[in-house]
Write an enzyme that holds these catalytic residues in place. Sequence first.
Site, mmCIF file in Angstrom:
data_model
loop_
_atom_site.group_PDB
_atom_site.id
_atom_site.type_symbol
_atom_site.label_atom_id
_atom_site.label_comp_id
_atom_site.label_asym_id
_atom_site.label_seq_id
_atom_site.Cartn_x
_atom_site.Cartn_y
_atom_site.Cartn_z
ATOM 1 N N HIS A 171 1.219 4.781 4.425
ATOM 2 C CA HIS A 171 0.374 5.440 3.430
ATOM 3 C C HIS A 171 0.792 6.896 3.233
ATOM 4 C CE1 HIS A 171 -3.327 2.540 3.596
ATOM 5 N NE2 HIS A 171 -2.171 1.897 3.488
ATOM 6 N N SER B 237 0.806 -1.220 0.000
ATOM 7 C CA SER B 237 0.000 0.000 0.000
ATOM 8 C C SER B 237 0.841 1.272 0.000
ATOM 9 C CB SER B 237 -0.968 0.004 1.193
ATOM 10 O OG SER B 237 -0.268 -0.171 2.401
#
Length: 199
Positions: A177, A126
Amino acid sequence: MFTRTESFREFIRYYPIVSIIVGVHVFLYFLTILPIFPNRLLFEKLAGVNLYIAAGEYWRLVTPIVLHSGFSHMLFNSFSLVLFGPALERIIGKKKFMILYFSSGIAANIATFLIKPLTFIHVGSSGAIFGLFGFYIAIILFKKHLLSKQNTQIILTISAISLIMTFVQDNINVTAHIFGLITGIVIGAVFLTTEKAGF
């Protein structure tokens, strides 16, 4: 731009880097579920374990990018890569796409190591995926003619939703992230504002 109309063979031929990365995701996932393979061994050797990184196992800053904790985790990240990766691979080329993807993932993992406690364990791509979002944002900031108005709206909407979900969902590596996104924006700014960028 984000609609896939290619056949399977065409996709592999047009977007080899995206195809290879997704292939590695799937391959490693199936290794973890084969009864003849000691699945815990893969995670023990490749997962991002901050304590082991501190002890000198620096490959763990890279390997978590292609390792996932389950089918849904692998499927979601692979789907995101298939959706948003091909356009960038075509726009910036294979080499720069690899630099963007893995630099974003590694930066996310380094930030995770520096900010999270030594007991923290993580896997997943991610951070690298958010690096792609960051690069698209850089395109909007520096080379907006490369994206249509509709695609710009799609990217901004999905990036905003993904960022919001980062803070409301459980078991999310918020650090990865955020720093993946920032790294993507920075790399995009460098690539897109360099005279020899070739866009």
